[in-house]
Design an enzyme around this catalytic site. Structure first.
Site, PDB file in Angstrom:
ATOM      1  N   GLY A  18       0.819  -1.212   0.000  1.00 33.44           N
ATOM      2  CA  GLY A  18       0.000   0.000   0.000  1.00 33.44           C
ATOM      3  C   GLY A  18       0.844   1.248   0.000  1.00 33.44           C
ATOM      4  O   GLY A  18       0.557   2.207   0.720  1.00 33.44           O
ATOM      5  N   GLY A  24       1.876   4.602   3.660  1.00 32.63           N
ATOM      6  CA  GLY A  24       2.769   3.681   2.965  1.00 32.63           C
ATOM      7  C   GLY A  24       3.783   4.395   2.108  1.00 32.63           C
ATOM      8  O   GLY A  24       4.977   4.043   2.103  1.00 32.63           O
ATOM      9  N   TYR A 179     -13.736  -2.621  10.111  1.00 29.35           N
ATOM     10  CA  TYR A 179     -12.338  -2.173  10.135  1.00 29.35           C
ATOM     11  C   TYR A 179     -11.721  -2.482  11.498  1.00 29.35           C
ATOM     12  O   TYR A 179     -10.615  -3.045  11.591  1.00 29.35           O
ATOM     13  CB  TYR A 179     -12.278  -0.674   9.857  1.00 29.35           C
ATOM     14  CG  TYR A 179     -10.878  -0.088   9.898  1.00 29.35           C
ATOM     15  CD1 TYR A 179      -9.996  -0.302   8.849  1.00 29.35           C
ATOM     16  CD2 TYR A 179     -10.459   0.686  10.977  1.00 29.35           C
ATOM     17  CE1 TYR A 179      -8.714   0.239   8.876  1.00 29.35           C
ATOM     18  CE2 TYR A 179      -9.187   1.224  11.022  1.00 29.35           C
ATOM     19  CZ  TYR A 179      -8.315   0.999   9.967  1.00 29.35           C
ATOM     20  OH  TYR A 179      -7.049   1.528  10.002  1.00 29.35           O
TER      21      TYR A 179
END
Length: 290
Positions: A18, A24, A179
């Site tokens: 990512g 990232g 999540y």
């Protein structure tokens, strides 16, 4: 961030998932500045190539290359691992950074709920596929980006794909419960992995990057998203702990711990220390990976 003499990464090879945007990208950029050879993972080739060019330019480091995979697909994760094995003989650091929060519950083309696939199953599979390369480094480091959201997570072994617990009533971020569940899975996986890696020289740690203004906020209502983007720290701040766990010599022997946004080891939730749950999650994740 600035490079420090004690954290020089020359001669080290790092994979960041990512890494085409957000935390990232900032992580890959800083490790490249410190001299590491960085494999930048992206799903989209155009965005990935743009990220590689930006990192090479800002770091003056040519040892930055792109690896592509759609982490929603177990087959693509296996292919990513094959591509990495074809390019390098050892891997010093694996940073499992990629994560998503879709606005609604979705299934991948393989029929797997997408948050479970990307946020948990992909790092589980990729890490296990790349363990030989991490062991070959002699002191490999696995860094799993979790979140303080894990404290609200629930791992229901009969509902790993969040069919019954996708949203949290009254919470403004769609898919936040799912999540949170996957972020708890990240910590459970990290601790079980650290137990299994004992004596190998490879370490595994999880972290909370801080509450950062990244693309994960796109499911917020418009006005709230705008305010959030103005006041939240930028991705470079969120990359600090990932970079520390990847490069700081003082953290090299630490394993099976959870670190906050200041790179300090802190207690994780009680649920994250449930070893029986972690073992069963591992077993069920292996079944998906077959």
């Amino acid at each position: 961030m600035t490079r420090t003499q004690g954290q020089n990464m020359r001669g080290k090879t790092v994979l960041v998932t990512g890494a085409s945007s957000g935390i990232g990208l900032a992580t890959a950029q800083e490790l490249a500045r410190r001299g590491a050879a960085v494999l930048v993972h992206a799903r989209d080739e155009a965005r990935g190539q743009a990220a590689v060019a930006q990192i090479r330019r800002s770091s003056a480091n040519p040892l930055v290359s792109l690896v592509l995979a759609d982490l929603r697909s177990p087959a693509e994760v296996r292919r990513l691992a094959r591509d990495v094995r074809a390019q390098v003989e050892r891997l010093d650091v694996l940073i499992n950074n990629a994560a998503i929060i879709p606005a609604k519950r979705e299934l991948t083309p393989d029929g797997i709920e997408v948050q479970f696939a990307v946020n948990h199953l992909a790092p589980f599979m990729l890490t296990n596929e790349l363990l030989p390369l991490l062991k070959a480094s002699g002191a490999g480091r696995i860094v799993n980006v979790s979140s303080e959201a894990h404290r609200d997570g629930v791992v229901n072994l009969d509902d790993l794909e969040n069919a019954r617990q996708y949203d949290r009533p009254g919470f403004p971020v769609a898919g936040w419960q799912a999540y949170s569940n996957t972020k708890l899975m990240n910590v459970l996986f990290t601790y079980e992995l650290a137990r299994r890696l004992g004596g190998t020289g490879v370490t595994a740690n999880a972290l909370h990057p801080g509450v950062i203004g990244t693309g994960l906020t796109r499911t917020l209502p418009g006005p709230l998203r705008a305010v959030y983007g103005l006041v939240m720290p930028r991705p470079a701040t969120g990359a600090r702990t990932s970079v520390a766990l990847a490069s700081d010599p003082a953290l090299g022997g630490r394993s099976g711990e959870y670190f906050n946004e200041k790179a300090q080891a802190v207690p994780s939730s009680d649920a994250s220390h449930d070893e029986a749950l972690a073992r069963e999650l591992w077993s069920r994740s292996e079944a998906y990976a077959r």
